[in-house]
Write a protein that holds these residues in place. Sequence first.
Motif, mmCIF file in Angstrom:
data_model
loop_
_atom_site.group_PDB
_atom_site.id
_atom_site.type_symbol
_atom_site.label_atom_id
_atom_site.label_comp_id
_atom_site.label_asym_id
_atom_site.label_seq_id
_atom_site.Cartn_x
_atom_site.Cartn_y
_atom_site.Cartn_z
ATOM 1 N N LEU B 62 11.971 1.096 0.594
ATOM 2 C CA LEU B 62 11.841 1.583 -0.617
ATOM 3 C C LEU B 62 11.269 0.717 -1.722
ATOM 4 C CD1 LEU B 62 11.880 5.207 -0.732
ATOM 5 C CD2 LEU B 62 13.853 4.637 -1.921
ATOM 6 N N ALA B 63 11.660 -0.157 -1.218
ATOM 7 C CA ALA B 63 11.151 -1.511 -3.024
ATOM 8 C C ALA B 63 9.725 -1.248 -2.547
ATOM 9 C CB ALA B 63 11.614 -2.541 -3.028
ATOM 10 N N LEU B 64 9.208 -1.791 -1.071
ATOM 11 C CA LEU B 64 7.289 -1.506 -0.847
ATOM 12 C C LEU B 64 6.822 -0.570 -1.779
ATOM 13 C CD1 LEU B 64 7.307 -3.929 2.623
ATOM 14 C CD2 LEU B 64 7.535 -4.279 0.115
ATOM 15 N N PHE B 65 7.341 1.006 -0.486
ATOM 16 C CA PHE B 65 6.981 1.801 -1.253
ATOM 17 C C PHE B 65 6.813 2.522 -3.151
ATOM 18 C CE2 PHE B 65 7.712 6.482 -2.972
ATOM 19 C CZ PHE B 65 6.830 6.742 -2.210
ATOM 20 N N VAL B 66 7.506 1.715 -3.990
ATOM 21 C CA VAL B 66 7.741 1.606 -5.557
ATOM 22 C C VAL B 66 6.674 0.864 -5.993
ATOM 23 C CG1 VAL B 66 9.179 1.345 -6.878
ATOM 24 C CG2 VAL B 66 10.140 2.828 -5.130
ATOM 25 N N ALA B 67 6.289 -0.193 -4.957
ATOM 26 C CA ALA B 67 5.761 -1.182 -5.140
ATOM 27 C C ALA B 67 4.401 -1.062 -5.389
ATOM 28 C CB ALA B 67 5.715 -2.535 -4.996
ATOM 29 N N GLY B 68 3.565 -0.632 -4.213
ATOM 30 C CA GLY B 68 2.966 0.541 -3.649
ATOM 31 C C GLY B 68 2.635 1.347 -4.959
ATOM 32 N N LEU B 69 3.972 2.357 -5.226
ATOM 33 C CA LEU B 69 3.836 4.025 -6.135
ATOM 34 C C LEU B 69 3.168 2.967 -7.113
ATOM 35 C CD1 LEU B 69 3.201 6.955 -6.508
ATOM 36 C CD2 LEU B 69 6.358 6.362 -6.777
ATOM 37 N N THR B 70 3.995 1.243 -7.893
ATOM 38 C CA THR B 70 3.155 1.080 -9.103
ATOM 39 C C THR B 70 1.690 0.561 -9.366
ATOM 40 O OG1 THR B 70 5.331 0.798 -9.124
ATOM 41 C CG2 THR B 70 3.918 -0.302 -10.751
ATOM 42 N N GLY B 71 1.162 -0.483 -7.761
ATOM 43 C CA GLY B 71 0.329 -1.209 -8.211
ATOM 44 C C GLY B 71 -1.021 -0.608 -7.606
ATOM 45 N N LEU B 72 -1.058 0.827 -7.053
ATOM 46 C CA LEU B 72 -2.162 1.552 -6.523
ATOM 47 C C LEU B 72 -2.525 2.127 -7.765
ATOM 48 C CD1 LEU B 72 -4.248 2.639 -4.531
ATOM 49 C CD2 LEU B 72 -3.002 4.203 -4.158
ATOM 50 N N PRO B 73 -2.225 3.416 -8.714
ATOM 51 C CA PRO B 73 -2.530 3.431 -10.074
ATOM 52 C C PRO B 73 -3.363 1.936 -11.157
ATOM 53 C CG PRO B 73 -0.346 3.848 -9.978
ATOM 54 C CD PRO B 73 -0.529 3.394 -8.920
ATOM 55 N N MET B 74 -2.196 1.267 -10.362
ATOM 56 C CA MET B 74 -3.255 0.196 -11.870
ATOM 57 C C MET B 74 -4.405 -0.579 -10.908
ATOM 58 S SD MET B 74 0.225 -1.990 -12.080
ATOM 59 C CE MET B 74 -0.202 -3.198 -13.295
ATOM 60 N N THR B 75 -4.689 -0.417 -9.474
ATOM 61 C CA THR B 75 -5.804 -0.796 -9.235
ATOM 62 C C THR B 75 -6.681 0.619 -9.780
ATOM 63 O OG1 THR B 75 -4.665 -2.385 -7.377
ATOM 64 C CG2 THR B 75 -6.881 -1.130 -6.997
ATOM 65 N N GLN B 76 -6.775 1.252 -10.172
ATOM 66 C CA GLN B 76 -7.404 2.709 -10.121
ATOM 67 C C GLN B 76 -7.871 2.051 -11.414
ATOM 68 O OE1 GLN B 76 -7.529 3.147 -6.342
ATOM 69 N NE2 GLN B 76 -8.442 4.787 -7.713
#
Lengths: 166, 166
Positions: B62-76
């Motif tokens: 779940l930590a990887l999921f939350v990291a992806g959920l945070t990192g993806l809008p940052m990349t966008q």
Amino acid sequence: VAVLQDEMPAPAEVRFDCTGIATGKTRNDLTVTMVRPFAETFVPATGESAFRGGDATAPPPLALFVAGLTGLPMTQIRAFGKRLGVPAAGLRVETRVVRDRARADRVYQTAPRGFEIDIHLGAAVPDDDRAALGAAARKGCFLEQTLGQANTIRHRLAVAEGWREV
Amino acid sequence: VAVLQDEMPAPAEVRFDCTGIATGKTRNDLTVTMVRPFAETFVPATGESAFRGGDATAPPPLALFVAGLTGLPMTQIRAFGKRLGVPAAGLRVETRVVRDRARADRVYQTAPRGFEIDIHLGAAVPDDDRAALGAAARKGCFLEQTLGQANTIRHRLAVAEGWREV
């Protein structure tokens, strides 16, 4: 795993917070904190390959999502296998995630197309026991349950005077 | 980032595959492959803390999921900021994910309760430009679009004679 379940009140709330800081050209340094039920902190990072203007120092965000989507049912299957008396030795899971992306003016829009998860249990387990374990793991997997329903994500953008919902 | 977008056919398909192998007591070693549009491979891992019977060699799924959920809008936001002429310097994003968990016989079931994403742009950008960038990033973010709709996840369990849907 049994320790956590047995000590948790029912129902229990699980909360993860994350702060992301844009650092390298495309790199994001993330601090993920499990706030409840037990405080733990992790510091993953995301990035992009050189081809996409990044420094390739970390996986892209979607790779972390897919890793979590694969790892979470694996964790559930092993934990629930102990509880249901179904051996999960030799577990292997294969996941496929496909999305569409279409240009829209200067940017693009996206939509998911499909999610597939294949579960291989290595031990010689009767098929009905396998299916019972798979079904229990599915109901206990946060990502399965989340992706299966329409969720509301609240976005706030910090503006000059407080916040704006976007 | 512009390189990828400009070379991509429209609409384009993006595909990630992942194979997870259960290794340590709770550790899963994962091989994530971006299959399309460009082949790249990443090898994250998930695990659990000693408290939950693990060896604490990797973050929980779940930590990887939350990291992806945070990192993806940052990349966008950074990619789209370049395209829309909105500076994204000093970007910081804060995410909160809450879920409920309730016991069910010997195992438990779970459901998401809330997702919140707070976006801070560091540069002195007019509020309307901020909002335009935030809205574009939302539409272009695979995880936002995915979580916002009910998705069908196909599960197959390897059994003695082929596959069983679970």
